[in-house]
Scaffold this active site. Sequence first.
Site, PDB file in Angstrom:
ATOM      1  N   TYR A 101      42.130  40.930  41.229  1.00 55.96           N
ATOM      2  CA  TYR A 101      42.497  41.448  40.785  1.00 55.96           C
ATOM      3  C   TYR A 101      41.212  42.123  39.596  1.00 55.96           C
ATOM      4  O   TYR A 101      40.788  41.589  39.048  1.00 55.96           O
ATOM      5  CB  TYR A 101      43.530  41.624  39.532  1.00 55.96           C
ATOM      6  CG  TYR A 101      44.020  42.307  38.574  1.00 55.96           C
ATOM      7  CD1 TYR A 101      45.095  43.346  38.796  1.00 55.96           C
ATOM      8  CD2 TYR A 101      42.897  42.945  37.716  1.00 55.96           C
ATOM      9  CE1 TYR A 101      45.162  44.380  38.195  1.00 55.96           C
ATOM     10  CE2 TYR A 101      43.825  43.981  36.567  1.00 55.96           C
ATOM     11  CZ  TYR A 101      44.568  44.756  36.245  1.00 55.96           C
ATOM     12  OH  TYR A 101      44.762  45.418  35.576  1.00 55.96           O
ATOM     13  N   GLU A 189      41.599  50.227  37.291  1.00 55.89           N
ATOM     14  CA  GLU A 189      42.323  49.361  37.874  1.00 55.89           C
ATOM     15  C   GLU A 189      41.903  49.457  39.434  1.00 55.89           C
ATOM     16  O   GLU A 189      42.613  50.372  39.902  1.00 55.89           O
ATOM     17  CB  GLU A 189      43.732  49.703  37.277  1.00 55.89           C
ATOM     18  CG  GLU A 189      44.383  48.178  37.989  1.00 55.89           C
ATOM     19  CD  GLU A 189      46.100  47.830  38.044  1.00 55.89           C
ATOM     20  OE1 GLU A 189      46.402  47.560  36.544  1.00 55.89           O
ATOM     21  OE2 GLU A 189      46.745  48.535  38.742  1.00 55.89           O
TER      22      GLU A 189
END
Length: 380
Positions: A101, A189
């Site tokens: 992530y 993101e």
Amino acid sequence: MKLHEYQSKQLFARYGIPIPKGRVASTAQEAKQIAEELGGKVVIKSQVLVGGRGKAGGIRLAKNPTEAEELATQILSMEIKGLPVRKVLVDEAANISSEIYLGITNDRAARKPVIMASAAGGVDIEEVARVSPEKIVKVHIDPLLGLRDYQARDVAAGIDLPRDHWKNFIAITHGLWKVYTECDATLAEINPLVITAENQLIALDGKMIIDDNALFRHPEFSEMRDLDAEAPSEIEARKYGLSFIKLDGDIGCMVNGAGLAMTTMDIIKLFGGNPANFLDIGGGANADKVAAAFRIILSDPNVKAVLLNVFGGITRCDEVAHGIVAAMQEVKPKVPMVVRLVGTNAEEGREILATAQMITAETLVDAAQKAVAASKGAIQ
Ligand code: GDP
Ligand code: MN
């Protein structure tokens, strides 16, 4: 404003972040054709502005173009969390060895952007954040200095990234920082950023949120806006230049000035009520704008009472009153209306409103108490 995965990834690519080969399709035939062009396995990805598409069945792997067409047909007929799937992204499938992530957002408490990263990326990142927050590394960035190299290295070290990926990971982190700042994003993101079986780093998913207040600097984003994910009342409000945010309460608010609108919402809550919206009709609002605002508020079936709180400075109370009367004739509200008018031309405004069926109030406290009582059916 949220961007779709395919839009975010196209931006990423411009900033040197590696993404899989692929294109977006609106029909299953197109999806098949893209799969043919790409050759080999592909992934069919629903383009909707919600998270958790994978878990909802909106991300599927296809072995060949025929299967790609079948899956695209299925996915294009889906609704995910209430949103229709109108497009699918057809990407070359990746052989995933691990999922990272990597995201940048604003940390309001720290008054700085923050990079967050985790070696435990993928569809369960929310669960990781909840159960084992220590697996998420955070590095704050000084907005004036920007991202420094050592900080990107700290992130790589923090997630125990194997050494051979550091160079590319640092370049990706710099790319993400650049796209975040240059696009005036509040979120950029990559989840997952994968290490493939071939030992490459590649951004499989992308999500960006652009600060609406900065959209004037990015005319290219206006045509990317997907109205499906927005409340119809907010779309209508934008057309008239009204700042409107739909909320869950039952007292419609029409106020001029953002600060006064916030105060009005607070005071409604203070007296035990709940605002149905935030609405700033702005300075110098004319009758048309007021009528539009009025229609928008009353189109919400939850609204049991309306509180109009107008301080006439630049906005003239008589103009507002004309707008209210016109809108009342058009919309014929069935809910009680409480109005407080003060300031420029307040007298004229009140005279105009005398003919309309409204509950008048002198002070803000009086107005809020009456609106709360009206919303509970105590007065009509
Ligand atoms: P999200 O569920 O909306 O976050 O959608 P993602 O694009 O992140 O996809 C969800 C998951 O599907 C990823 O975490 C991967 O595990 C898997 N996935 C996505 N693309 C591929 C791919 O090309 N190959 C493989 N094997 N899995 C993929
Ligand atoms: Mn994802």
